[in-house]
Scaffold this active site. Structure first.
Site, short mmCIF file in Angstrom:
data_model
loop_
_atom_site.label_atom_id
_atom_site.label_comp_id
_atom_site.label_asym_id
_atom_site.label_seq_id
_atom_site.Cartn_x
_atom_site.Cartn_y
_atom_site.Cartn_z
N LYS A 1 0.82 -1.22 0.00
CA LYS A 1 0.00 0.00 0.00
C LYS A 1 0.86 1.27 0.00
O LYS A 1 0.73 2.15 0.86
CB LYS A 1 -0.94 0.03 1.21
CG LYS A 1 -1.88 -1.17 1.33
CD LYS A 1 -2.78 -1.02 2.55
CE LYS A 1 -3.70 -2.21 2.74
NZ LYS A 1 -2.98 -3.40 3.25
N LEU A 2 1.71 1.41 -0.99
CA LEU A 2 2.61 2.56 -1.04
C LEU A 2 1.83 3.87 -1.15
O LEU A 2 0.83 3.96 -1.85
CB LEU A 2 3.58 2.44 -2.21
CG LEU A 2 4.52 1.22 -2.19
CD1 LEU A 2 5.54 1.33 -3.32
CD2 LEU A 2 5.23 1.07 -0.85
N ASP B 1 3.28 7.87 -1.11
CA ASP B 1 4.37 8.82 -0.92
C ASP B 1 4.41 9.75 -2.13
O ASP B 1 3.53 9.68 -2.99
CB ASP B 1 5.71 8.07 -0.74
CG ASP B 1 6.68 8.79 0.18
OD1 ASP B 1 6.87 10.03 -0.01
OD2 ASP B 1 7.26 8.16 1.08
N ILE B 2 5.41 10.59 -2.22
CA ILE B 2 5.51 11.47 -3.38
C ILE B 2 5.80 10.63 -4.62
O ILE B 2 6.37 9.54 -4.52
CB ILE B 2 6.58 12.57 -3.17
CG1 ILE B 2 7.97 11.95 -2.99
CG2 ILE B 2 6.22 13.45 -1.97
CD1 ILE B 2 9.09 12.97 -2.98
N PRO B 3 5.40 11.12 -5.81
CA PRO B 3 5.53 10.31 -7.02
C PRO B 3 6.93 9.77 -7.28
O PRO B 3 7.08 8.60 -7.64
CB PRO B 3 5.08 11.28 -8.13
CG PRO B 3 4.08 12.17 -7.45
CD PRO B 3 4.64 12.37 -6.06
N ASN B 4 7.96 10.58 -7.10
CA ASN B 4 9.31 10.12 -7.40
C ASN B 4 9.73 8.95 -6.50
O ASN B 4 10.37 7.99 -6.95
CB ASN B 4 10.30 11.28 -7.25
CG ASN B 4 11.70 10.90 -7.70
OD1 ASN B 4 11.90 10.53 -8.86
ND2 ASN B 4 12.67 10.98 -6.81
N THR C 1 -11.01 -1.69 4.54
CA THR C 1 -12.23 -2.35 5.00
C THR C 1 -12.41 -2.24 6.51
O THR C 1 -13.45 -2.63 7.04
CB THR C 1 -12.26 -3.84 4.58
OG1 THR C 1 -11.04 -4.47 4.99
CG2 THR C 1 -12.42 -3.96 3.08
N GLN D 1 -11.89 -6.15 10.86
CA GLN D 1 -12.56 -5.75 9.63
C GLN D 1 -13.99 -5.31 9.95
O GLN D 1 -14.65 -5.91 10.80
CB GLN D 1 -12.61 -6.92 8.64
CG GLN D 1 -11.26 -7.54 8.34
CD GLN D 1 -10.50 -6.81 7.25
OE1 GLN D 1 -10.90 -5.72 6.85
NE2 GLN D 1 -9.42 -7.39 6.79
#
Length: 234
Positions: A60-61, A63-66, A121, A192
């Site tokens: 589930k990353l 962060d900034i695009p780079n 969820t 959940q």
């Protein structure tokens, strides 16, 4: 894409993973999440792949695009089949993730499929509205993120069964709806909030399901997996 139920290897370490996997004598589709990856690193992915299993790397990353580009470029080299990011990171981040996977996938190998998490969820509508300050219904928020994910050219989303049909209507049947929170009838919900049975998920339009403690915590995990598979494939 492999459509077998995805088994969540939510174990604290390598020993527990292989103690569990030794019960199975067939290739599986498994999920390696943050807990296991942070304990064992990329080697656990390589070892599970060497056993012939498909892998959903669930980090589930966000962060900034780079940064996400560089991370995905590295993860692509592990040969995983499915990876994810948080849709809340925005379209530029999701596009960077896809570019990173394309840049990192070895020549002659298939690029991992990329999906995005809409709302966890474990998140309730009240929690989303009060803590995230999103003035929409939970389903409207999920559909918004699904549209954004499709615009970024990703292959699908993680969602609960309750949004799967609506997402298919908006984004098309080929757009993956990967559903966690799967339990057998009578099973505990644990942390959940939006859960379903395997056959219920099938009826509600899920493309793939993720099953954890219903199998990994069962006295006979092979028998439990067989029940889940039969319900899912019926």
């Amino acid at each position: 894409m492999n459509t077998k139920p995805i088994l969540a290897l939510d174990f604290p370490g390598e020993k527990e993973v292989f103690d569990f996997l030794k019960h199975f004598h067939e290739p599986l589709f498994v999920k390696i999440g943050m807990e296991l990856y942070m304990q064992e690193g990329p080697d656990i992915v390589r070892k599970v792949k060497e056993l012939g299993h498909d892998v959903f790397l669930d980090l589930k990353l966000h962060d900034i695009p780079n940064t996400v580009f560089s991370a995905m470029k590295g993860l692509a080299k592990l040969g995983v089949n499915l990876v994810n990011v948080h849709a809340a990171g925005g379209r530029p981040m999701m596009e960077a993730a896809l570019e990173g996977l394309e840049a990192g996938t070895p020549v002659g190998k298939e690029r991992p499929a990329l999906i995005a998490v809409t709302q966890l969820t474990s998140t309730t509508e009240e929690q989303m509205q009060t803590e995230q300050r999103i003035a929409l219904s939970l389903q409207e928020s999920v559909l918004h993120y699904a549209r954004l994910t499709k615009q970024a050219a990703l292959q699908g989303v993680v969602c609960s069964v309750h949004e799967a049909k609506a997402i298919a209507e908006v984004c098309g049947e080929d757009f993956l709806r990967v559903t966690p929170g799967i339990r057998l009838a009578g099973g505990a919900a644990h942390d959940q909030k939006r859960i379903a049975t395997p056959d219920g998920a099938k009826r509600e339009g899920s493309s793939l399901i993720v099953v954890g403690r219903a199998v990994t915590g069962a006295q006979d995990p092979v028998a439990a997996y067989k029940i889940v598979s039969e319900l899912w494939e019926a």
